[in-house]
Design a protein around this motif. Structure first.
Motif, PDB file in Angstrom:
ATOM      1  N   PHE A  13       0.442  -1.074  -0.148  1.00 12.18           N
ATOM      2  CA  PHE A  13       0.068   0.252   0.293  1.00 12.18           C
ATOM      3  C   PHE A  13       0.734   1.267  -0.334  1.00 12.18           C
ATOM      4  N   SER A  14       2.287   1.373   0.871  1.00 13.05           N
ATOM      5  CA  SER A  14       2.941   2.874   0.511  1.00 13.05           C
ATOM      6  C   SER A  14       3.408   2.817  -1.052  1.00 13.05           C
ATOM      7  N   GLU A  15       4.037   1.665  -0.783  1.00  8.23           N
ATOM      8  CA  GLU A  15       4.880   2.241  -2.625  1.00  8.23           C
ATOM      9  C   GLU A  15       3.537   2.629  -3.007  1.00  8.23           C
ATOM     10  N   ASN A  16       2.259   2.443  -3.555  1.00  8.11           N
ATOM     11  CA  ASN A  16       1.622   2.841  -5.240  1.00  8.11           C
ATOM     12  C   ASN A  16       1.222   3.997  -4.430  1.00  8.11           C
ATOM     13  N   LYS A  17       0.457   5.189  -5.413  1.00  8.91           N
ATOM     14  CA  LYS A  17       0.447   6.106  -4.985  1.00  8.91           C
ATOM     15  C   LYS A  17      -1.184   6.312  -4.505  1.00  8.91           C
ATOM     16  N   ALA A  18      -1.769   5.626  -5.688  1.00 11.84           N
ATOM     17  CA  ALA A  18      -3.017   5.025  -5.849  1.00 11.84           C
ATOM     18  C   ALA A  18      -3.764   4.673  -4.317  1.00 11.84           C
ATOM     19  N   ARG A  19      -2.753   3.532  -4.349  1.00 12.21           N
ATOM     20  CA  ARG A  19      -2.970   1.966  -3.340  1.00 12.21           C
ATOM     21  C   ARG A  19      -3.457   3.087  -2.003  1.00 12.21           C
ATOM     22  N   ASN A  20      -2.284   3.963  -1.909  1.00 15.77           N
ATOM     23  CA  ASN A  20      -1.406   4.341  -0.036  1.00 15.77           C
ATOM     24  C   ASN A  20      -2.955   5.688  -0.447  1.00 15.77           C
ATOM     25  N   THR A  22      -5.572   5.475  -1.444  1.00 18.32           N
ATOM     26  CA  THR A  22      -7.409   4.836  -0.635  1.00 18.32           C
ATOM     27  C   THR A  22      -7.594   3.869   0.391  1.00 18.32           C
ATOM     28  N   VAL A  23      -6.025   3.990   0.824  1.00 18.08           N
ATOM     29  CA  VAL A  23      -5.765   3.207   2.152  1.00 18.08           C
ATOM     30  C   VAL A  23      -6.022   4.453   3.084  1.00 18.08           C
ATOM     31  N   LYS A  24      -4.970   5.523   3.037  1.00 18.26           N
ATOM     32  CA  LYS A  24      -4.954   6.740   3.862  1.00 18.26           C
ATOM     33  C   LYS A  24      -6.310   7.452   4.116  1.00 18.26           C
ATOM     34  N   ALA A  25      -7.314   7.727   2.395  1.00 21.81           N
ATOM     35  CA  ALA A  25      -8.591   7.542   3.039  1.00 21.81           C
ATOM     36  C   ALA A  25      -9.621   7.224   3.312  1.00 21.81           C
ATOM     37  N   LEU A  26      -9.563   5.959   3.164  1.00 20.14           N
ATOM     38  CA  LEU A  26     -10.142   4.986   4.077  1.00 20.14           C
ATOM     39  C   LEU A  26     -10.219   5.366   5.658  1.00 20.14           C
ATOM     40  N   HIS A  27      -9.025   5.418   5.614  1.00 21.54           N
ATOM     41  CA  HIS A  27      -8.638   4.715   7.172  1.00 21.54           C
ATOM     42  C   HIS A  27      -9.050   6.026   7.927  1.00 21.54           C
ATOM     43  N   ASP A  28      -9.257   7.077   6.895  1.00 20.36           N
ATOM     44  CA  ASP A  28      -9.097   9.224   7.820  1.00 20.36           C
ATOM     45  C   ASP A  28     -11.260   8.977   7.704  1.00 20.36           C
ATOM     46  N   ILE A  29     -11.739   8.833   6.099  1.00 20.71           N
ATOM     47  CA  ILE A  29     -12.791   9.272   6.677  1.00 20.71           C
ATOM     48  C   ILE A  29     -14.082   7.620   7.132  1.00 20.71           C
ATOM     49  N   VAL A  92      -0.489   3.629   6.592  1.00 27.04           N
ATOM     50  CA  VAL A  92      -0.926   5.425   7.606  1.00 27.04           C
ATOM     51  C   VAL A  92       0.254   5.437   8.206  1.00 27.04           C
ATOM     52  N   PRO A  93       0.915   6.557   7.994  1.00 26.68           N
ATOM     53  CA  PRO A  93       2.239   7.146   9.165  1.00 26.68           C
ATOM     54  C   PRO A  93       0.955   7.369  10.372  1.00 26.68           C
ATOM     55  N   LYS A  94       2.172   6.443  11.606  1.00 30.06           N
ATOM     56  CA  LYS A  94       1.368   6.677  12.633  1.00 30.06           C
ATOM     57  C   LYS A  94       2.682   7.212  13.982  1.00 30.06           C
ATOM     58  N   LYS A  95       2.537   7.218  14.467  1.00 29.19           N
ATOM     59  CA  LYS A  95       3.440   7.528  15.343  1.00 29.19           C
ATOM     60  C   LYS A  95       3.923   7.200  16.974  1.00 29.19           C
ATOM     61  N   ILE A 136     -10.464  -3.746   8.798  1.00 32.91           N
ATOM     62  CA  ILE A 136      -9.860  -4.097   7.930  1.00 32.91           C
ATOM     63  C   ILE A 136      -9.304  -3.595   7.252  1.00 32.91           C
ATOM     64  N   THR A 137      -9.317  -1.678   7.556  1.00 31.78           N
ATOM     65  CA  THR A 137      -8.285  -0.572   7.070  1.00 31.78           C
ATOM     66  C   THR A 137      -8.066  -0.626   8.375  1.00 31.78           C
ATOM     67  N   ARG A 138      -7.526  -0.770   9.835  1.00 29.82           N
ATOM     68  CA  ARG A 138      -7.108  -0.561  10.582  1.00 29.82           C
ATOM     69  C   ARG A 138      -5.428  -1.150  10.088  1.00 29.82           C
ATOM     70  N   VAL A 139      -6.118  -2.766  10.260  1.00 30.09           N
ATOM     71  CA  VAL A 139      -4.676  -4.193   9.443  1.00 30.09           C
ATOM     72  C   VAL A 139      -4.183  -4.046   8.312  1.00 30.09           C
ATOM     73  N   ILE A 140      -4.901  -2.708   7.435  1.00 29.31           N
ATOM     74  CA  ILE A 140      -4.591  -3.176   6.063  1.00 29.31           C
ATOM     75  C   ILE A 140      -3.531  -1.907   6.583  1.00 29.31           C
ATOM     76  N   ALA A 141      -3.536  -0.905   6.481  1.00 31.96           N
ATOM     77  CA  ALA A 141      -2.724   0.477   6.987  1.00 31.96           C
ATOM     78  C   ALA A 141      -1.799   0.577   8.101  1.00 31.96           C
TER      79      ALA A 141
END
Length: 167
Positions: A13-20, A22-29, A92-95, A136-141
């Protein structure tokens, strides 16, 4: 899943802009959808049934109590997150360090879905589906283990069944 699986999934998910994106948008939205509909329904219950009505009080207090208790449990358990255990950068960057178990987003999504089932079955079913997607998005993120979201969902459902339909 093993460490390599989490690393590979995050890289996928990180290495492809579209996938990244998408996963960030789902994670947030997706959580935002829950957190917008919940207060709207709470206000609707207050207007239609009153602040002292059983439906309003259950809809307000059961999710609130669950959030407070889960937040305390997460601090006490203080389980590490996948990116801490396996040393990779999540999609999805997280600290945040620790506080992975159970997934608070997933618990909240499912307790809110159960609250909606209590007052409106159709919307409740939609919210359950959104809860699954949040997990699901929490895991794939890469920010939660599968066990974090599975237990989060089970806790939300169990508390919801007891609080809204049994007691």
């Amino acid at each position: 899943m093993k460490g390599e699986s989490y690393q590979n999934m995050s890289a996928f998910f990180s290495e492809n802009k579209a996938r990244n994106t998408t996963v960030k948008a789902l994670h947030d939205i997706l959580p935002l959808v829950m957190y917008i509909f919940y207060p709207v329904q709470l206000i609707t219950l207050a207007i239609n049934q009153g602040l002292g009505s059983e439906a309003f009080l259950r809809f307000a207090l059961i999710p609130l109590g669950t959030l407070i208790i889960i937040s305390i449990v997460r601090v006490l358990v203080n389980a590490k997150r996948p990116y801490e255990v396996y040393n990779y950068e999540p999609a999805v960057p997280k600290k945040t360090h620790g506080k992975s178990f159970p997934s608070r987003h997933t618990v909240c999504a499912f307790i809110i879905a159960m609250a909606f089932l209590y007052v409106n079955t159709r919307i409740g079913i939609i919210m359950l589906f959104i809860g699954v997607l949040i997990g699901i998005t929490r895991v794939i993120a890469g920010v939660h283990f599968i066990r974090d979201v599975v237990f989060g969902a089970l806790i939300g459902i169990a508390v919801g069944l007891v609080g809204f339909f049994i007691i």
